[in-house]
Write a protein that holds these residues in place. Structure first.
Motif, PDB file in Angstrom:
ATOM      1  N   PHE A 119       6.046   6.190  -9.900  1.00 60.90           N
ATOM      2  CA  PHE A 119       6.359   5.156  -8.925  1.00 60.90           C
ATOM      3  C   PHE A 119       7.222   4.040  -9.519  1.00 60.90           C
ATOM      4  O   PHE A 119       7.481   3.037  -8.850  1.00 60.90           O
ATOM      5  N   LEU A 120       7.652   4.198 -10.771  1.00 63.97           N
ATOM      6  CA  LEU A 120       8.341   3.101 -11.447  1.00 63.97           C
ATOM      7  C   LEU A 120       9.641   2.722 -10.739  1.00 63.97           C
ATOM      8  O   LEU A 120       9.917   1.537 -10.519  1.00 63.97           O
ATOM      9  N   HIS A 121      10.453   3.726 -10.392  1.00 63.12           N
ATOM     10  CA  HIS A 121      11.749   3.412  -9.786  1.00 63.12           C
ATOM     11  C   HIS A 121      11.578   2.661  -8.477  1.00 63.12           C
ATOM     12  O   HIS A 121      12.286   1.682  -8.215  1.00 63.12           O
ATOM     13  N   THR A 122      10.641   3.093  -7.632  1.00 63.98           N
ATOM     14  CA  THR A 122      10.473   2.416  -6.348  1.00 63.98           C
ATOM     15  C   THR A 122       9.899   1.014  -6.524  1.00 63.98           C
ATOM     16  O   THR A 122      10.215   0.104  -5.755  1.00 63.98           O
ATOM     17  N   TYR A 123       9.055   0.820  -7.532  1.00 59.08           N
ATOM     18  CA  TYR A 123       8.578  -0.540  -7.802  1.00 59.08           C
ATOM     19  C   TYR A 123       9.728  -1.448  -8.237  1.00 59.08           C
ATOM     20  O   TYR A 123       9.827  -2.611  -7.813  1.00 59.08           O
ATOM     21  N   VAL A 124      10.618  -0.936  -9.075  1.00 55.36           N
ATOM     22  CA  VAL A 124      11.755  -1.736  -9.526  1.00 55.36           C
ATOM     23  C   VAL A 124      12.702  -2.003  -8.354  1.00 55.36           C
ATOM     24  O   VAL A 124      13.250  -3.109  -8.219  1.00 55.36           O
ATOM     25  N   LYS A 125      12.912  -1.005  -7.499  1.00 54.08           N
ATOM     26  CA  LYS A 125      13.743  -1.211  -6.307  1.00 54.08           C
ATOM     27  C   LYS A 125      13.130  -2.272  -5.393  1.00 54.08           C
ATOM     28  O   LYS A 125      13.839  -3.093  -4.809  1.00 54.08           O
ATOM     29  N   ALA A 126      11.812  -2.248  -5.253  1.00 55.48           N
ATOM     30  CA  ALA A 126      11.140  -3.255  -4.431  1.00 55.48           C
ATOM     31  C   ALA A 126      11.324  -4.648  -5.023  1.00 55.48           C
ATOM     32  O   ALA A 126      11.569  -5.627  -4.298  1.00 55.48           O
ATOM     33  N   LEU A 127      11.216  -4.742  -6.344  1.00 56.24           N
ATOM     34  CA  LEU A 127      11.426  -6.029  -6.999  1.00 56.24           C
ATOM     35  C   LEU A 127      12.852  -6.524  -6.761  1.00 56.24           C
ATOM     36  O   LEU A 127      13.079  -7.719  -6.523  1.00 56.24           O
ATOM     37  N   HIS A 128      13.813  -5.616  -6.809  1.00 61.49           N
ATOM     38  CA  HIS A 128      15.209  -6.000  -6.538  1.00 61.49           C
ATOM     39  C   HIS A 128      15.357  -6.517  -5.110  1.00 61.49           C
ATOM     40  O   HIS A 128      16.063  -7.516  -4.869  1.00 61.49           O
ATOM     41  N   ALA A 129      14.705  -5.850  -4.144  1.00 63.74           N
ATOM     42  CA  ALA A 129      14.789  -6.306  -2.749  1.00 63.74           C
ATOM     43  C   ALA A 129      14.215  -7.705  -2.592  1.00 63.74           C
ATOM     44  O   ALA A 129      14.771  -8.540  -1.855  1.00 63.74           O
TER      45      ALA A 129
ATOM     46  N   ALA B 264       0.823  -1.207   0.000  1.00 63.39           N
ATOM     47  CA  ALA B 264       0.000   0.000   0.000  1.00 63.39           C
ATOM     48  C   ALA B 264       0.859   1.259   0.000  1.00 63.39           C
ATOM     49  O   ALA B 264       0.503   2.268  -0.618  1.00 63.39           O
ATOM     50  N   LEU B 265       2.008   1.204   0.668  1.00 65.44           N
ATOM     51  CA  LEU B 265       2.869   2.381   0.780  1.00 65.44           C
ATOM     52  C   LEU B 265       3.876   2.489  -0.360  1.00 65.44           C
ATOM     53  O   LEU B 265       4.679   3.419  -0.373  1.00 65.44           O
ATOM     54  N   LEU B 266       3.857   1.583  -1.309  1.00 65.63           N
ATOM     55  CA  LEU B 266       4.734   1.709  -2.474  1.00 65.63           C
ATOM     56  C   LEU B 266       4.312   2.857  -3.389  1.00 65.63           C
ATOM     57  O   LEU B 266       5.068   3.230  -4.290  1.00 65.63           O
ATOM     58  N   GLU B 267       3.119   3.391  -3.177  1.00 64.19           N
ATOM     59  CA  GLU B 267       2.662   4.550  -3.942  1.00 64.19           C
ATOM     60  C   GLU B 267       2.482   5.761  -3.032  1.00 64.19           C
ATOM     61  O   GLU B 267       1.677   6.651  -3.313  1.00 64.19           O
ATOM     62  N   ASP B 268       3.234   5.800  -1.957  1.00 63.89           N
ATOM     63  CA  ASP B 268       3.193   6.937  -1.048  1.00 63.89           C
ATOM     64  C   ASP B 268       3.709   8.189  -1.765  1.00 63.89           C
ATOM     65  O   ASP B 268       4.628   8.108  -2.594  1.00 63.89           O
TER      66      ASP B 268
ATOM     67  N   LEU C 253       4.574  -6.811 -10.778  1.00 61.34           N
ATOM     68  CA  LEU C 253       4.892  -6.777 -12.205  1.00 61.34           C
ATOM     69  C   LEU C 253       3.877  -5.933 -12.981  1.00 61.34           C
ATOM     70  O   LEU C 253       4.240  -5.217 -13.928  1.00 61.34           O
ATOM     71  N   GLN C 254       2.618  -6.001 -12.583  1.00 58.97           N
ATOM     72  CA  GLN C 254       1.598  -5.216 -13.265  1.00 58.97           C
ATOM     73  C   GLN C 254       1.839  -3.721 -13.078  1.00 58.97           C
ATOM     74  O   GLN C 254       1.727  -2.935 -14.028  1.00 58.97           O
ATOM     75  N   HIS C 255       2.187  -3.308 -11.862  1.00 62.17           N
ATOM     76  CA  HIS C 255       2.436  -1.889 -11.613  1.00 62.17           C
ATOM     77  C   HIS C 255       3.657  -1.393 -12.372  1.00 62.17           C
ATOM     78  O   HIS C 255       3.681  -0.248 -12.849  1.00 62.17           O
ATOM     79  N   ILE C 256       4.679  -2.230 -12.512  1.00 69.65           N
ATOM     80  CA  ILE C 256       5.855  -1.820 -13.275  1.00 69.65           C
ATOM     81  C   ILE C 256       5.491  -1.645 -14.743  1.00 69.65           C
ATOM     82  O   ILE C 256       5.887  -0.652 -15.384  1.00 69.65           O
ATOM     83  N   GLU C 257       4.736  -2.569 -15.304  1.00 63.30           N
ATOM     84  CA  GLU C 257       4.325  -2.457 -16.708  1.00 63.30           C
ATOM     85  C   GLU C 257       3.482  -1.211 -16.940  1.00 63.30           C
ATOM     86  O   GLU C 257       3.630  -0.531 -17.966  1.00 63.30           O
TER      87      GLU C 257
END
Length: 471
Positions: free
Chosen positions: A218-228, A109-113, A147-151
């Motif tokens: 929010f793309l960069h933080t989504y990709v960073k989350a995927l990396h984590a 939920a907070l990935l789009e803060d 993956l959907q949010h990154i796309e």
């Protein structure tokens, strides 16, 4: 999730010291200063080791912080959740999976803060949750959503997308205002044709800097989350089953994205992919990964080039030795070139990579793939950056000195032409490197250089008048 936390220990009332400690941790975690928030995390970790710790009060604390209007409090609440979940995974692994699922919901939920610092911590906490809960939790709850949010954020209309933060608005105004001033200056007083082209190139670079560095929603933080998440699953190769076609399509698309932060994070993911993938997976994905690595190894941004260098070394070293040569024509010229790159980190890392990959077979390896090396060096000698042209001339000089003349002879015309461009370069460092390369060519191929002696001598005589002594 919080009911599970509360049931870890038998119900008990906290002592006055424990309650006071939780209140202090709450205040620290919501403090506006980063150092104080970090102290709050340390305080919480100390409280977790005490027998009087009240999980009911901790539940209220974290629930309150994660929904606070202050971004500092939301970030502190996430850090507290991460510390708490890590402790549960170490001390109570039997219930850790159920606990992690509750944390995943909060982190997603907070990935789009609105605050990017909260989003970055949310990605880290998401990785902790998937590490504690297992990759099955990722596949069941996280994978499709992430993956959907990154796309959805891969392609955005930057001109119509208003920056949602004051910092982003100021950056856009500053860079684009400078672009307008340069364009006006070039139109009003173009003293020379060069002046007009210089102003235009500066204006263009300012516009590209904004699009390349400004936040991409929010793309960069989504990709960073995927990396984590992927990093947590790489420790025991538990992420290997989730290297699906959809996952790789997303990562490979991000590796060539126009935003440099997205590209950098994507190469960090490819590093982990190379570590956790099986040999059949690496071979099936190898061609696509190698093409993206080749792009990253030649990226204009040093940070991206560094991330790609780490991914390239990891990729090559995790391949079976028999499978490596098929990727050498694409990767080795760029690895070798980066040994002369102007950024210290990239240069030093690439030098070590070259020693580890080719060992004592450097000259023979270059000769085996000479077509690829020469074509890449010649292309870089015509690059837009003086640093790249300088490195290209150094690479040409090194190649002429180390490779047999008979093998180089078919490529003499291309190498000689690239060096001639360097001798007339406006930057003294390029002319200096080109002069050294020209000396190597004259020594190795005197009969081939003789017809061009007069033109070369003229350029060298001009350089003898340079104010820089090294030229």
């Amino acid at each position: 999730f919080f009911r599970i936390l509360y049931s870890i220990t038998s119900p008990r009332m906290a002592t006055g010291e424990s309650a006071g400690g939780l209140s202090e941790a709450l205040a620290l975690l919501s403090n506006t200063h980063r150092v104080e928030r970090e102290s709050g995390v340390q305080k919480l970790r100390k409280l977790l080791s005490t027998s009087e710790f009240d999980f009911g009060l901790a539940r209220q604390m974290l629930a309150q912080l994660s929904k606070s209007e202050k971004w500092e409090a939301r970030q502190g609440g996430l850090n507290g959740l991460g510390a708490l979940l890590t402790w549960i995974g170490d001390q109570h692994p039997a219930i850790a999976r159920d606990s992690a699922e509750g944390v995943v919901a909060v982190a997603l939920a907070l990935l789009e803060d609105p605050e990017f610092r909260v989003r970055l911590v949310a990605g880290d906490v998401l990785g902790i949750a998937c590490g504690v809960g297992g990759m099955e939790l990722y596949g069941r709850v996280v994978q499709a959503s992430l993956l959907q949010h990154i796309e959805e954020n891969l392609v955005l209309d930057r001109d119509s997308l208003a920056d949602q933060t004051p910092e982003g608005a100021r950056l856009k105004e500053k860079l684009l205002r400078g672009q307008e001033l340069n364009e006006q200056r070039a139109q009003v007083s173009p003293r020379k044709g060069e002046a007009h082209s210089t102003c235009s190139s500066v204006a263009s670079s300012q516009s590209s800097i904004y699009h390349d560095t400004a936040g991409w929603r929010f793309l960069h933080t989504y990709v960073k989350a995927l990396h984590a998440v992927v990093e947590k699953g790489a420790t025991n190769r538990s992420f290997s089953p989730y290297l699906t076609e959809a996952f790789m399509d997303v990562v490979l698309s991000c590796a060539v994205h126009c935003n440099r932060f997205v590209r950098q994070s994507s190469f960090s993911i490819l590093t982990v992919v190379a570590e956790c993938a099986t040999q059949p997976q690496l071979l099936s994905l190898g061609e696509d990964i190698a093409s993206r690595l080749a792009s990253g190894l030649a990226d204009d941004w040093g940070e991206v080039r560094m991330a790609a260098s780490i991914a390239a070394r990891t990729f090559v070293q995790h391949l079976d030795e028999a499978a490596r040569p098929q990727f050498y024509p694409v990767l080795l010229p760029r690895m070798c070139f980066n040994r002369h790159y102007f950024a210290d980190g990239v240069r030093t890392y690439s030098q070590q990579t070259w020693r580890e990959v080719v060992q004592e077979q450097g000259p023979s390896t270059v000769e085996r793939y000479l077509d690829s090396f020469v074509s890449y060096y010649v292309a870089q000698a015509q690059g837009s950056s003086a640093e790249l042209r300088d490195a290209a001339c150094q690479c040409i000089a090194e190649t002429v000195a180390c490779v047999r003349a008979d093998a180089l002879r078919p490529h003499f015309a291309a190498l000689f032409g690239a060096v001639q461009l360097g001798l007339r370069d406006p930057h003294w460092s390029v002319r200096s490197a080109a002069s050294a390369a020209q000396c190597r060519l004259f020594t190795a191929f005197p009969e081939l250089c003789a017809p061009e002696l007069s033109a070369t001598t003229g350029a060298l005589m001009v350089n003898l008048q340079a104010k820089v002594w090294s030229v």
